[in-house]
Design a protein around this motif. Structure first.
Motif, PDB file in Angstrom:
ATOM      1  N   LEU A  13       0.834  -1.203   0.000  1.00 48.80           N
ATOM      2  CA  LEU A  13       0.000   0.000   0.000  1.00 48.80           C
ATOM      3  C   LEU A  13       0.869   1.254   0.000  1.00 48.80           C
ATOM      4  O   LEU A  13       0.642   2.181  -0.784  1.00 48.80           O
ATOM      5  N   SER A  34      -8.985   5.649  -1.812  1.00 49.03           N
ATOM      6  CA  SER A  34      -9.733   4.670  -2.587  1.00 49.03           C
ATOM      7  C   SER A  34      -9.457   3.245  -2.106  1.00 49.03           C
ATOM      8  O   SER A  34     -10.390   2.452  -1.906  1.00 49.03           O
ATOM      9  N   LEU A  35      -8.183   2.918  -1.926  1.00 51.36           N
ATOM     10  CA  LEU A  35      -7.838   1.567  -1.475  1.00 51.36           C
ATOM     11  C   LEU A  35      -8.328   1.316  -0.061  1.00 51.36           C
ATOM     12  O   LEU A  35      -8.757   0.202   0.269  1.00 51.36           O
ATOM     13  N   ASP A  38     -11.877   0.356  -0.324  1.00 55.04           N
ATOM     14  CA  ASP A  38     -11.964  -1.028  -0.819  1.00 55.04           C
ATOM     15  C   ASP A  38     -11.673  -2.019   0.300  1.00 55.04           C
ATOM     16  O   ASP A  38     -12.370  -3.029   0.451  1.00 55.04           O
ATOM     17  N   SER A  59     -10.489  -6.917  -7.129  1.00 54.79           N
ATOM     18  CA  SER A  59      -9.923  -5.807  -7.895  1.00 54.79           C
ATOM     19  C   SER A  59     -10.292  -4.498  -7.208  1.00 54.79           C
ATOM     20  O   SER A  59     -11.425  -4.326  -6.758  1.00 54.79           O
ATOM     21  N   ALA A  60      -9.327  -3.596  -7.142  1.00 55.70           N
ATOM     22  CA  ALA A  60      -9.589  -2.273  -6.576  1.00 55.70           C
ATOM     23  C   ALA A  60     -10.591  -1.553  -7.464  1.00 55.70           C
ATOM     24  O   ALA A  60     -10.630  -1.764  -8.678  1.00 55.70           O
ATOM     25  N   SER A  61     -11.384  -0.698  -6.870  1.00 61.04           N
ATOM     26  CA  SER A  61     -12.459  -0.054  -7.620  1.00 61.04           C
ATOM     27  C   SER A  61     -11.977   1.026  -8.581  1.00 61.04           C
ATOM     28  O   SER A  61     -12.591   1.227  -9.629  1.00 61.04           O
ATOM     29  N   TYR A  65      -5.165  -2.225  -9.320  1.00 57.32           N
ATOM     30  CA  TYR A  65      -4.565  -3.023  -8.254  1.00 57.32           C
ATOM     31  C   TYR A  65      -5.505  -4.138  -7.859  1.00 57.32           C
ATOM     32  O   TYR A  65      -6.724  -4.027  -8.024  1.00 57.32           O
ATOM     33  N   VAL A  67      -6.358  -6.853  -4.560  1.00 55.51           N
ATOM     34  CA  VAL A  67      -6.172  -7.140  -3.137  1.00 55.51           C
ATOM     35  C   VAL A  67      -6.313  -8.649  -2.967  1.00 55.51           C
ATOM     36  O   VAL A  67      -7.364  -9.218  -3.280  1.00 55.51           O
ATOM     37  N   ILE A  81      -1.286  -6.330  -1.848  1.00 53.93           N
ATOM     38  CA  ILE A  81      -2.022  -5.344  -2.642  1.00 53.93           C
ATOM     39  C   ILE A  81      -1.108  -5.037  -3.821  1.00 53.93           C
ATOM     40  O   ILE A  81      -0.116  -4.317  -3.671  1.00 53.93           O
TER      41      ILE A  81
END
Length: 98
Positions: A13, A34-35, A38, A59-61, A65, A67, A81
């Protein structure tokens, strides 16, 4: 469920923040926010994502990336991540060796 980050996931991260900060300061902050959102969603959604490399993978939004995590009783342990633009062989090796 409780969401916990492994030391490796925390480093991932931070590396993402550094990467986006190097290009545009607000992007690093936005990446983190954002992460973080998520990751918080895993408290409710942990375990529903498909398996990839023996881990659940979300999947990150808003960023490219993924997770990777595992569910242990009532704990979602985030193990990595990772930037999905990386070589798939590198990702597989990283997940095997931590």
């Amino acid at each position: 469920m409780i969401v916990q980050l492994s030391d490796d996931a925390e480093r991932d991260l931070l590396a993402g923040i550094v990467f986006y900060d190097a290009n545009d300061r607000p992007a690093g902050d936005y990446f983190f926010e954002s992460l973080t959102a998520d990751l918080r969603s895993l408290a409710v959604l942990g375990g529903v994502h498909s398996m990839r490399h023996d881990y659940h993978c979300m999947s990150a939004s808003r960023f490219p990336y993924a997770v990777y995590y595992e569910v242990r009783s009532d704990v979602v342990l985030v193990v990595a991540i990772l930037d999905e633009r990386r070589n798939p062989d590198w990702i597989a090796e990283r997940l095997r060796n931590g």
